[in-house]
Design a protein around this motif. Structure first.
Motif, PDB file in Angstrom:
ATOM      1  N   GLY A 106       0.798  -1.227   0.000  1.00 38.70           N
ATOM      2  CA  GLY A 106       0.000   0.000   0.000  1.00 38.70           C
ATOM      3  C   GLY A 106       0.823   1.266   0.000  1.00 38.70           C
ATOM      4  O   GLY A 106       0.365   2.314   0.467  1.00 38.70           O
ATOM      5  N   GLU A 141      -0.708   3.940  -2.448  1.00 43.10           N
ATOM      6  CA  GLU A 141      -1.948   4.459  -1.854  1.00 43.10           C
ATOM      7  C   GLU A 141      -1.638   5.456  -0.742  1.00 43.10           C
ATOM      8  O   GLU A 141      -2.310   6.483  -0.610  1.00 43.10           O
ATOM      9  CB  GLU A 141      -2.768   3.295  -1.298  1.00 43.10           C
ATOM     10  CG  GLU A 141      -3.337   2.363  -2.362  1.00 43.10           C
ATOM     11  CD  GLU A 141      -4.047   1.162  -1.740  1.00 43.10           C
ATOM     12  OE1 GLU A 141      -3.830   0.924  -0.530  1.00 43.10           O
ATOM     13  OE2 GLU A 141      -4.800   0.492  -2.456  1.00 43.10           O
ATOM     14  N   ASP A 181       1.348  -3.690   6.091  1.00 44.82           N
ATOM     15  CA  ASP A 181      -0.082  -3.944   6.197  1.00 44.82           C
ATOM     16  C   ASP A 181      -0.467  -4.109   7.665  1.00 44.82           C
ATOM     17  O   ASP A 181       0.199  -4.810   8.426  1.00 44.82           O
ATOM     18  CB  ASP A 181      -0.450  -5.206   5.417  1.00 44.82           C
ATOM     19  CG  ASP A 181      -1.945  -5.338   5.212  1.00 44.82           C
ATOM     20  OD1 ASP A 181      -2.640  -5.638   6.203  1.00 44.82           O
ATOM     21  OD2 ASP A 181      -2.408  -5.129   4.078  1.00 44.82           O
ATOM     22  N   THR A 216      -0.806   0.431   7.162  1.00 47.95           N
ATOM     23  CA  THR A 216      -1.844   0.849   6.219  1.00 47.95           C
ATOM     24  C   THR A 216      -3.036  -0.098   6.261  1.00 47.95           C
ATOM     25  O   THR A 216      -2.962  -1.196   6.812  1.00 47.95           O
ATOM     26  CB  THR A 216      -1.270   0.894   4.792  1.00 47.95           C
ATOM     27  OG1 THR A 216      -0.772  -0.405   4.452  1.00 47.95           O
ATOM     28  CG2 THR A 216      -0.151   1.911   4.692  1.00 47.95           C
ATOM     29  N   ARG A 217      -4.141   0.370   5.640  1.00 46.22           N
ATOM     30  CA  ARG A 217      -5.374  -0.427   5.494  1.00 46.22           C
ATOM     31  C   ARG A 217      -5.947  -0.841   6.848  1.00 46.22           C
ATOM     32  O   ARG A 217      -6.418  -1.966   7.021  1.00 46.22           O
ATOM     33  CB  ARG A 217      -5.118  -1.654   4.631  1.00 46.22           C
ATOM     34  CG  ARG A 217      -4.641  -1.303   3.225  1.00 46.22           C
ATOM     35  CD  ARG A 217      -4.112  -2.494   2.487  1.00 46.22           C
ATOM     36  NE  ARG A 217      -3.614  -2.122   1.165  1.00 46.22           N
ATOM     37  CZ  ARG A 217      -2.774  -2.849   0.452  1.00 46.22           C
ATOM     38  NH1 ARG A 217      -2.332  -3.999   0.934  1.00 46.22           N
ATOM     39  NH2 ARG A 217      -2.364  -2.444  -0.724  1.00 46.22           N
ATOM     40  N   ASP A 249      -8.624   0.145   8.003  1.00 48.87           N
ATOM     41  CA  ASP A 249     -10.070  -0.022   7.855  1.00 48.87           C
ATOM     42  C   ASP A 249     -10.451  -1.466   7.527  1.00 48.87           C
ATOM     43  O   ASP A 249     -11.602  -1.871   7.722  1.00 48.87           O
ATOM     44  CB  ASP A 249     -10.586   0.911   6.757  1.00 48.87           C
ATOM     45  CG  ASP A 249      -9.824   0.735   5.454  1.00 48.87           C
ATOM     46  OD1 ASP A 249     -10.448   0.418   4.436  1.00 48.87           O
ATOM     47  OD2 ASP A 249      -8.591   0.903   5.458  1.00 48.87           O
ATOM     48  N   LEU A 250      -9.493  -2.256   7.037  1.00 50.32           N
ATOM     49  CA  LEU A 250      -9.779  -3.647   6.669  1.00 50.32           C
ATOM     50  C   LEU A 250      -9.470  -4.635   7.799  1.00 50.32           C
ATOM     51  O   LEU A 250      -9.805  -5.812   7.688  1.00 50.32           O
ATOM     52  CB  LEU A 250      -8.975  -4.037   5.425  1.00 50.32           C
ATOM     53  CG  LEU A 250      -9.222  -3.219   4.155  1.00 50.32           C
ATOM     54  CD1 LEU A 250      -8.344  -3.723   3.033  1.00 50.32           C
ATOM     55  CD2 LEU A 250     -10.693  -3.264   3.769  1.00 50.32           C
ATOM     56  N   SER A 277      -5.376   4.779   7.204  1.00 54.43           N
ATOM     57  CA  SER A 277      -6.293   4.183   6.231  1.00 54.43           C
ATOM     58  C   SER A 277      -6.304   5.095   5.010  1.00 54.43           C
ATOM     59  O   SER A 277      -6.921   6.165   5.020  1.00 54.43           O
ATOM     60  CB  SER A 277      -7.701   4.054   6.809  1.00 54.43           C
ATOM     61  OG  SER A 277      -8.627   3.707   5.784  1.00 54.43           O
TER      62      SER A 277
END
Length: 608
Positions: free
Chosen positions: A52, A55, A173, A201-202, A204-205, A236
């Motif tokens: 990511g 992103e 991640d 990162t991420r 929110d997942l 995120s």
């Protein structure tokens, strides 16, 4: 202090050096002025494949500036800088310079990702994207290819760029804790970069992102004092981009990207500005001290003519001490020469030791496989291991060169104690490492169906004939069930034995190819290391020799000023007033430099 005001301070000092006829000091300050003018901090965004990174860069910039894809990875480093208009320039290293190509921003994905440039087949060294985005003010944000995935060979270039960077963001991640290679990457970055951060990162997942962040924090705390200062930030990117596209500032704040921006603005950009300010102020103070020494000696001699000869004698002794610093027998020269030789030996040994381990592991892997069947997987694996060994050696060499520079500077200052003004030690030249080429497959012997039939028939012929001749004594025909069975048995054994011999030959050829490849790497990387260290040696030698020459010239001018004392009282009084006025001007400039120096506080050692 702004870059403009800092530049004004340095330019004022340059004008003073020119007015007092000191072109050597003016040249020294010209180098400082060029350093001050470059106010953009370089930040590397690194991490594993598909972690990511791109992103996150887009989230930091507040828009989809760089192309992203769920399946297509980045293959070319992309440097994001601030510009008035959006533009993209591709850069490729060629013999004697660089080749540049302007492309439309909409075509960026076709050149920097797998979509149009798999494995960077085009050979671009990097792409520079100029973007009219406020967050890029004072930044050079570099989106790098994956360090351990599809573009793993690029990890050498990424690690070699760390010593010249102002900050590193390691992107991971939030669904898993830090791995051992990632911890090693953080440790390497913290050793050579002023600011390092781990960015998850991420979030929110992954509902358990808080627990993962705590685990990562504990990993860093256990890794040593150096990594305890490395922050762990959770973000995120999807939430940040959604908030930016819909003007919902609360979502951007909740995404955690604001904390990353604050880190970049305050720690990275602010830290670079503080280092530049500190360096520029120190250099101005050095120049002011050398300029003022002449006028102080003249003032003392004018105020008390009886002391003139004693002052002159003291200055001549100081001049002789400074002149001795330029001699080859000076301690700093010996420290530099011996340290460079030791460094060359240590770095070469470290490189050979690391690559010997890689060779041993590669040969052990080849013993368990058939190179003809596994070469497509083996060659990239070996390339990655060799790249990791070379890049680790490069970073270690950078640490050692900084240590050597500091040691030489300390001995230089100690040898000239009492006559030398305060000075800062030069930093070691960042070392570069060229990525090594992919291992070429050896020319394995083909072992197809027709060759297997010929080998089997050759083995069976002997068995058929031998057993057939023996059975004829019993009244049977030459070709009978016994002779046919013996032929099949011996033919099968011959074929199996030949296959084993062919496998051993392929393994031996593959091992030989690995050894040749590693020897080529040692030859090229060793040459790069020696060239770098010789350049460091020349840079340090020229720097301190030039410093000694500047001091010697300052002391000579001071000695001449102390001797040139007018006997007439009226002239002496007038000259004394002029000297006092010049000292006041120099002291005013030095006071400005000290104020600037105090405004940024003490220096923090990299990796401390």
């Amino acid at each position: 202090m702004s870059t403009k005001n800092l530049g004004d301070l340095v330019n004022t000092a340059r004008q003073a050096a020119k007015a007092y006829e000191r072109p050597d000091l003016e040249s020294r300050l010209a180098v400082v002025a060029r350093t001050v003018a470059d106010d953009r901090a370089r930040v590397l965004v690194v991490g594993e494949f598909k972690a990511g990174k791109t992103e996150l860069v887009n989230a930091i910039l507040g828009g989809r500036a760089l192309p992203t894809d769920a399946h297509k990875a980045t293959t070319v480093p992309t440097v994001c800088v601030h510009g008035e208009q959006r533009s993209v320039t591709l850069v490729r290293a060629v013999e004697g310079g660089q080749e540049q190509q302007q492309i439309s921003p909409t075509q960026l994905a076709d050149h920097v990702t797998e979509k149009g440039n798999p494995d960077n087949a085009a050979g671009w060294s990097h792409a520079e994207a100029s973007l009219p985005i406020e967050e890029l003010q004072g930044l050079r944000l570099v989106d790098t290819p994956g360090a351990g995935g599809l573009a793993s060979p690029a990890s050498v270039s990424t690690m070699a760029e760390m010593p010249g960077s102002d900050g590193v963001l390691l992107v991971c991640d939030a669904g898993r804790e830090l791995t051992a290679p990632e911890l090693a990457l953080v440790r390497t970055a913290a050793a050579v970069c002023p600011t390092v951060a781990v960015v998850l990162t991420r979030a929110d997942l992954h509902p358990q992102w808080r627990r993962i962040a705590e685990i990562d924090r504990s990993h860093l705390d256990r890794a040593g004092d150096r990594l305890r200062a490395v922050p762990v930030l959770t973000t995120s990117s999807a939430l940040a981009l959604h908030g930016a596209e819909n003007d919902e500032a609360s979502l951007v704040t909740e995404s955690g990207v604001v904390e990353v921006r604050r880190l970049l603005r305050e720690d990275v950009v602010g830290g670079r500005h503080a280092r530049r300010t500190r360096m520029a102020a120190d250099e101005v103070l050095v120049v002011c001290e050398q300029l003022a020494a002449r006028f102080r000696a003249e003032r003392d001699a004018l105020a008390d003519p009886a002391r003139a000869q004693r002052i002159s004698d003291e200055l001549e002794r100081s001049t002789a001490r400074v002149a001795a610093l330029r001699d080859r027998a000076a301690r700093w020269q010996q420290t530099l020469n011996d340290g460079t030789q030791d460094l060359v030996s240590d770095i070469e040994y470290d490189l050979r030791d690391r690559l010997r381990t890689v060779t041993t592991d590669a040969e052990a892997a080849l013993d368990d496989t058939d190179p003809a069947k596994t070469w497509e997987q083996f060659a990239p694996w070996l390339h990655q291991q060799v790249s990791a060994a070379v890049s680790t050696n490069v970073v270690w060499a950078e640490e050692r060169t900084r240590w050597l520079a500091e040691r030489v500077a300390t001995h230089f200052a100690e040898d000239g104690e009492g006559v030398l003004p305060p000075m800062t030690s030069p930093e070691g030249q960042p070392m570069s490492a060229d990525p090594v080429g992919l291992l070429a497959a050896p020319d394995h012997e083909k072992f197809g169906f027709s060759q297997s039939m010929l080998i089997g028939m050759r083995g069976s012929y002997g068995g058929l004939l031998m057993i057939g001749m023996m059975t004829t004594l019993a009244g049977l025909a030459l070709i009978n069930p016994f002779s046919i069975g013996a032929g099949l048995l011996l033919g099968s054994k011959t074929l199996i034995d030949e296959r084993k011999r062919a496998l051993r030959r392929r393994q031996a050829e593959a091992k030989q190819a690995v050894r040749r490849h590693v020897d080529d790497v040692i030859f090229q990387a060793g040459k790069n290391s020696r060239d770098m260290l010789r350049e460091v040696q020349r840079t340090l030698r020229d720097h301190f020799t030039s410093t000694a020459e500047q001091l010697e010239r300052s002391l000579n001018a001071t000695s001449q000023a102390a001797k040139a004392v007018e006997a007439d009282g009226a002239k002496r009084t007038a000259r004394l007033a002029d000297v006092e006025a010049e000292l006041e001007r120099i002291e005013s400039l030095a006071a400005r430099a000290r104020t600037v120096r105090e405004s940024v506080g003490p220096a923090r050692l990299v990796g401390a």
